[in-house]
Every structure is written in C-alpha cells, then in structure tokens.
Scaffold this active site. Sequence first.
Site, PDB file in Angstrom:
ATOM      1  CE  LYS A 214       5.881  78.893  26.339  1.00  0.00           C
ATOM      2  NZ  LYS A 214       5.115  78.902  27.600  1.00  0.00           N
TER       3      LYS A 214
ATOM      4  CG  ASP B 280      -0.505  77.743  26.719  1.00  0.00           C
ATOM      5  OD1 ASP B 280      -1.292  78.418  27.414  1.00  0.00           O
ATOM      6  OD2 ASP B 280       0.695  77.578  27.020  1.00  0.00           O
ATOM      7  CG  ASN B 281      -1.899  75.998  29.789  1.00  0.00           C
ATOM      8  OD1 ASN B 281      -0.839  75.651  29.289  1.00  0.00           O
ATOM      9  ND2 ASN B 281      -1.981  77.037  30.604  1.00  0.00           N
TER      10      ASN B 281
ATOM     11  NE  ARG C   4       3.282  76.969  24.295  1.00  0.00           N
ATOM     12  CZ  ARG C   4       2.917  78.227  24.067  1.00  0.00           C
ATOM     13  NH1 ARG C   4       3.145  78.778  22.886  1.00  0.00           N
ATOM     14  NH2 ARG C   4       2.345  78.936  25.018  1.00  0.00           N
TER      15      ARG C   4
ATOM     16  CG  ASP D 271       2.271  80.845  27.827  1.00  0.00           C
ATOM     17  OD1 ASP D 271       1.743  80.063  28.628  1.00  0.00           O
ATOM     18  OD2 ASP D 271       3.461  80.757  27.510  1.00  0.00           O
ATOM     19  CG  ASP D 272       0.133  79.940  31.751  1.00  0.00           C
ATOM     20  OD1 ASP D 272       0.100  78.925  31.036  1.00  0.00           O
ATOM     21  OD2 ASP D 272       0.974  80.097  32.660  1.00  0.00           O
TER      22      ASP D 272
ATOM     23  CE  LYS E 172       1.309  76.190  33.101  1.00  0.00           C
ATOM     24  NZ  LYS E 172       2.241  77.320  32.920  1.00  0.00           N
TER      25      LYS E 172
ATOM     26  CB  CYS F 203       4.076  75.270  28.133  1.00  0.00           C
ATOM     27  SG  CYS F 203       3.643  76.582  29.277  1.00  0.00           S
TER      28      CYS F 203
ATOM     29  CG  HIS G 221       3.876  81.739  31.372  1.00  0.00           C
ATOM     30  ND1 HIS G 221       4.841  81.969  32.318  1.00  0.00           N
ATOM     31  CD2 HIS G 221       3.781  80.384  31.247  1.00  0.00           C
ATOM     32  CE1 HIS G 221       5.321  80.810  32.755  1.00  0.00           C
ATOM     33  NE2 HIS G 221       4.675  79.832  32.115  1.00  0.00           N
TER      34      HIS G 221
ATOM     35  CG  HIS H  39       7.931  75.777  25.947  1.00  0.00           C
ATOM     36  ND1 HIS H  39       7.257  76.208  27.074  1.00  0.00           N
ATOM     37  CD2 HIS H  39       8.939  74.984  26.407  1.00  0.00           C
ATOM     38  CE1 HIS H  39       7.821  75.713  28.147  1.00  0.00           C
ATOM     39  NE2 HIS H  39       8.854  74.965  27.768  1.00  0.00           N
TER      40      HIS H  39
ATOM     41  CB  SER I 218       7.855  79.498  29.996  1.00  0.00           C
ATOM     42  OG  SER I 218       6.879  78.592  29.514  1.00  0.00           O
TER      43      SER I 218
END
Length: 482
Positions: free
Chosen positions: A138, A281-282, A89, A45-46, A302, A85, A229, A140, A163
């Site tokens: 996660k 994810d990014n 996903r 994540d991030d 992001k 996010c 994240h 989301h 998140s």
Amino acid sequence: MTLLPQRLSHLLLSTFALISTGLLITAWVEKPAPATPNVVLFFMDDMGYGDLSVTGALDYTTPNLDRLAADGSRFTNFLVAQAVCSASRAALMTGCYPNRLGISGALGPNSPIGLNPNEETLADLLKEKGYATGIFGKWHLGDKQAFLPLQQGFDEYYGVPYSHDMWPQHPTVKFPPLHWIEGNEPKGEIKNLDDASHITSTVTEKAVSFIRKHKKDPFFLYVPHPLPHVPLAVSDKFKGKTARGLFGDVMTELDWSIGQILGELKQQGLDKNTLVIFISDNGPWLNYGDHAGSAGGFREGKGTSFEGGHRVPCLVRWPGVVPAGRVSNKLLTTMDILPTVAKICGARLPKQRIDGVDWLALLKGDETVTPRDHFYYYYRKNSLEAVRQGDWKLVFGHPGRTYEGFLPGQNGKPGPSTETHEFPKALYDLRRDPSERYDVLEQHPEIVAKLEKIAEEARTDLGDDIQQRTGANVREPGQVTN
C-alpha cells in the site's frame, strides 16, 4: 642425502602455502562482502501494539515475528508521527512531521494533493547510492501518477494506491474501482472479498521475487502490507485456523508472509547482511471490534493522540550489529528511520529540513544515549494536541475521536464512535501511567511550564489550527490540477 628431500619438502610446502594464500586473497577480492547492507522495511496497516504474540496477543501466534524479536531488538517506546494512514506514511518516507509537508489524514482516490515529488524520500537517497528500490503493498501518498512510487525514488512498484476499503464495496461512501498498480499503470481490479483474499500472498510473491532479482545488488525493499486494515480477507490456506476468528487468521497469514520473505533472505545468503525493520502505521481501528486489533493496554487507538493511536511495535534485526534479545525503552519515532538508515548505508540526508534523529548508536546497543528528547502529537489538519518530553506527556484541550463508551462492531461492521469528544488539558506520567488514566496536572506545574515551552516552539515552527496559527517552516504538498 637426507637434507635435500627435507629442504625440497619445506620449499614445496611454502610454495603451496603462498599459492593457497594468493588464491584466498584473489577469491576475497573478487567476491567482497557488500559495503552496505540491504534494507527490508515492513510497515503494517492498523496493527496495534498488542497484536503480536510477543506483545501479548491471544488465541493466535506470530512465530516468525517472535523469532525476529528474539534475533534482534525490540523497541517498546516507538511512536508513529501521526495516527492515520497517509500522514504516517509521509513521515516514514521523508523523516518529517507530515504537517510540515502539508499531508494529513488519509488521502482518498483522485486526491488533488500528494507527497510533493520535490521532497526527498528514503528511496531517493538510497537509489542515489546505487540501491535497487522496490515497494510492494500500500502506497497511500497520492494516486495521481505524479505522486506514485516510481516518481518518488522507487524502481519497482506493485500494490494498491490507497486503503483497500476505498472501493465500491464500501458501505457508506461511493468510491471508484480499486486497482492493483504495476509501475504507473492499473493492472487488475480488486472487486470483492475473494479478490482481496489474495492481497497478502500477492505482496509476498512480489517481495520474494524482488529479492531473487536483486540478490547480487544492494537493495531497499519496502513492504507496506495493506492488512490487517479492514475489510479483512484471508486466503483459504489460513481461513478458520485460529480461535481469534478472522482477525487471527489474517495475522497468521501476515506472519507467514514475514517468514517467507525472511526465509528468502536466508536462502539467498543475504540474511546476515540485511537490516530488517518491522513497524505499523498506527494503532488499531477499535470500533471494528472483532475485526480490529489490540492497543495492548494503551489508551484509545487509531486516529487519536493517545498512546494507543501512536505507539506501535518496532522490531529490528541486523545480525552481528543489532544486539539479539534486547528490549529498549528509549523514545523513538518513524521519522528517525530515514536519518538512521541513511547513515548506515552511507547516503546523504535530504537537502530540506527533516525532523528525524539518528539512533544508530542506540540501535547498536549503547543504552547510555538518548537520541530523541521530545515529540509533538499533531492531528487533524494541523492541530497540536499534545507534547511529550521523556516520560511526561501534556495533552491540550481538544476535540477528538474516542472509542470509549461505545459498543464495538462485529463481523466487519463498525460500531459507533465520535470525532467531537472534548478532551480536557491533562498531564500524564507515562513512566507509571502508560495508559494515561491519572491526570497529575496540578501536582507538577514546573513540568507543565517546560512542556508549554516546547509546545510554543512547535507552534512557531509548524503552526497550530486550534490557536489559528501558521507555522514558519511548513512546505506545500504536491498538487495537480486535473
């Protein structure tokens, strides 16, 4: 007198050989190698392109991930479908552009929409083939029960529904309490940073337990780690261990987690028949400064349609199938994982249209194939902000997020940024300008014309808010009324 013992000896040896062969054949029949591989999918994540030591991270190391890269293949031109996010996903789970599904941005707590249960996820397809399916981390894609993982093809779920900054500790937004979810039910509250410091270890324990539980079955293990994240939190075991500060400590613990899970595969004798995929994810949330990662030299991060938002590390290991130590620069995306894994596992494709392409031949080492020709950079609700074909990228004039020109934040507090910066129309040659700094729009009108044609196809298919157009082939998200 000497012939009989000799013949008897030959007879006994032959009989022993037949018995031995029969035993071997019987043993092989009773315990055959699984017809299809296990699949382990890590989704960070991030985490930015430059956040692994193998991609240039400084002041901390990621030895388990570096080893994963050495034992498998590294794909350096790998893009997420949207640099945020929930949308990212949705694309991973369905093989579709998220705007085709009516999913955009980051869904908040109690969102009335989520991933439509009518969409067929990768978990749905593999479960149909007899795979045990588990997600730990996660989700989301909607926190209403109708949208949770157990209604989307997963047998087991333990994690956070969105998140972990969507909690009462948020500095500017009032969010409800954040709970762990087990199956469909709240399990316990994450109230503060001390509670959050156990997130990575908890996800790891659940993933390892899943492997042990299903070691005799084919399984799909999805591990979408909630970190790095913000807010960053790390267990005492890793606190203060790196010169990079808290971000480096968190990345070190995440690397440890990957090592624990890969180690369990080996311990159970499963590593040689397990396809392992590692992505993010990014790109990084850059205005968090020392609590954010690195885009590895790519532009922005992001929430943008530049490469720093979309391009992420991709590591794939499958011993004996995926070449070890290889680097491939072919264009690929998260949407391409579903059709590729489905083909590997003998699963069918979803009944509704998807956007992913099969890249199994490339995965196995055939660099003569080019699975993906083009890519659409959509953002916000449904705005087409750029298109790419090969190494050419045409960015359309659009308002968007920029981190440039703003001093980043420190110690967990974000620095300023803007969501309304006006980006001009521009053409970039990513082959020699991957950081998107030199606009060559006027030098290549023929390339612009080709990319404009691709953009028109995208607008007809998916729509474009900037031009106030509705796509012909978009589907509705899942919705609940209470």
